[in-house]
Design an enzyme around this catalytic site. Structure first.
Site, short mmCIF file in Angstrom:
data_model
loop_
_atom_site.label_atom_id
_atom_site.label_comp_id
_atom_site.label_asym_id
_atom_site.label_seq_id
_atom_site.Cartn_x
_atom_site.Cartn_y
_atom_site.Cartn_z
N ARG A 1 0.75 -1.04 0.00
CA ARG A 1 0.00 0.05 -0.02
C ARG A 1 0.66 1.10 -0.04
NH1 ARG A 1 -2.37 2.83 4.02
NH2 ARG A 1 -2.06 1.56 5.81
N ASP B 1 -4.14 18.37 -15.91
CA ASP B 1 -4.41 16.96 -16.45
C ASP B 1 -4.04 17.12 -17.85
OD1 ASP B 1 -5.80 14.86 -17.27
OD2 ASP B 1 -7.66 15.24 -16.11
N LYS C 1 -5.68 5.58 -19.94
CA LYS C 1 -5.93 6.02 -21.27
C LYS C 1 -4.67 5.61 -22.30
CE LYS C 1 -10.09 7.38 -19.73
NZ LYS C 1 -9.78 7.57 -18.06
N TYR D 1 -13.84 16.66 -17.13
CA TYR D 1 -14.00 15.41 -17.08
C TYR D 1 -15.11 15.26 -16.08
CZ TYR D 1 -13.98 10.58 -15.69
OH TYR D 1 -14.44 9.23 -15.23
#
Length: 408
Positions: free
Chosen positions: A60, A198, A223, A124
């Site tokens: 983690r 972004d 993406k 988005y």
């Protein structure tokens, strides 16, 4: 043998940008499918916990497979750039389980109650919701302004001293609007504000926001960086190395947004062909955009590579190519758009973008379904708008599929 010369091509960076000295002399990055790591001695364990690099304690917190992906992405975003001292720019990346997780670390790690975040129209849908539902409940003020208008940007930034972070998404989803990173960053820095970008749509192959002095860059690695639709992921990259290894890492770890080794391995594999894929994506997209623009059934095409797009000149200055994303609307509106999508035979009906195949979606009912209609329309996301991510298929086949689907 250690590399002693600078890499001069971004494809080389995508393949060799990370430390590739792997366990057992493995040629490719191993998948470290382990939840925890052992210590040879108590002292070694203490040293690892005291270090700012925690990739061999608990997955983690970090993992060698994550580290390889992080180093590659950081190298891509820094490729060819220098810092204030003229030295090669050093960046630190944190790999996350998803773009939303990386965005949460970015926002929550930098903002607190009473702060404001400034962003612009046409974001988005997940980013919009995260701002208005999660940040707003935490006492963080959301300011949305048309930052493409620099007069509005100046007024908004100068009149709102509570703004801590200016977040840009350029090109923006799904109208493909561009924001001037250089101009907005200079305005923000004059007021001691942080700036994040972004860069998902562009990738570091087409646009490098750190060139303009931004503080953070974000990607949904799902993406173009992955490129094959095989894994979910997100990454946050920062230029303040100590901050990224301390405060931002702590938020990342406490929010539990860690990735997983298998998805990181798929991301590493996908990035090796980034330049090859982006070249084909981009060349195909330009041909498709010109085809749609002249088609009698098409009312409007939003693509920065067309001189008809209002951000054409900014795109030419800020990006090396307009990219693979566009949106368009048919003259028959929503009904015509639905019929077109239903008639496609090769191109794929799906959300997401940046995969090797051509994907089409309907933002109003899919990616931006949760955004109120009046807000959508203000952003330019009309009921009949179709978003298109152009793939790397033979472009003649993409055009043939579109031609038959557009036939009345």
């Amino acid at each position: 043998m250690s590399q002693t010369f600078p890499l001069t091509g971004i494809s080389s960076v995508a393949i060799h940008g990370a430390d590739n000295h792997h366990a057992e002399s493995s040629h490719v990055t191993p998948i470290y499918a382990t939840s925890t790591f052992t210590f040879d001695t108590a002292e070694q364990g203490m040293e690892r916990f005291a270090s700012l690099d925690k990739e061999k304690i608990y997955s983690r917190w970090g993992n060698p497979t994550f580290k390889n992906a992080e180093e590659t992405i950081a190298a891509l975003e820094a490729f060819g750039l220098t810092d204030a001292a003229g030295q090669p720019l050093q960046l630190k990346a944190l790999l996350h389980a998803s773009g939303q997780a990386a965005m949460a670390t970015l926002f929550l790690g930098n903002l607190q109650s009473g702060d404001s975040i400034l962003s612009h129209f046409s974001l988005y849908g997940g980013t919009y919701e995260l701002m208005h539902k999660v940040l707003a409940q935490s006492g963080i003020n959301i300011i949305i302004a048309d930052l493409r208008d620099l007069n509005i940007a100046v007024e908004t930034i100068q009149n709102n001293p509570s703004i801590k972070l200016v977040h840009l998404e350029t090109p923006a989803n799904p109208t493909i609007q561009c924001v001037d990173i250089d101009a907005i960053t200079k305005l923000a820095k004059a007021q001691n504000m942080l700036v994040s970008v972004d860069n998902t749509f562009a990738t570091p192959y087409l646009q490098q926001p750190f060139k303009y002095g931004v503080d953070f860059v974000f990607h949904s690695t799902t993406k173009f960086l992955n490129g094959h639709g095989t894994a979910i992921g997100g990454v946050l990259i920062g230029k303040d190395i100590e901050l990224m290894k301390t405060k931002m890492w702590k938020w990342h770890a406490l929010l539990g947004g860690n990735g997983n080794p298998f998805d990181a391995y798929l991301l590493i594999t996908g990035m090796k062909t980034l330049e090859l894929r982006m070249e084909r994506h981009c060349s195909n997209a330009m041909i498709v955009a010109k085809f749609l623009e002249q088609h009698p059934a098409v009312a409007q095409v939003n693509y920065n590579g067309l001189t008809s797009h209002p951000d054409y000149h900014l795109c030419q200055r800020q990006m090396t190519h307009p990219g693979a994303l566009m949106s368009f609307e048919l003259k028959g509106g929503l009904d015509a758009g639905k019929q077109f999508i239903d008639k496609l035979q090769m191109c794929v009906r799906a959300v997401s973008l940046g995969t090797v195949d051509t994907l089409l979606s309907h933002p109003a009912s899919m990616t931006h379904f949760s955004v109120p209609r009046e807000e959508r329309l203000k952003f330019g996301i009309t009921d009949g708008l179709i978003r298109l991510s152009v793939g790397i298929e033979n472009v003649a086949d993409i055009l043939a599929d579109f031609e038959q689907a557009l036939a009345s």
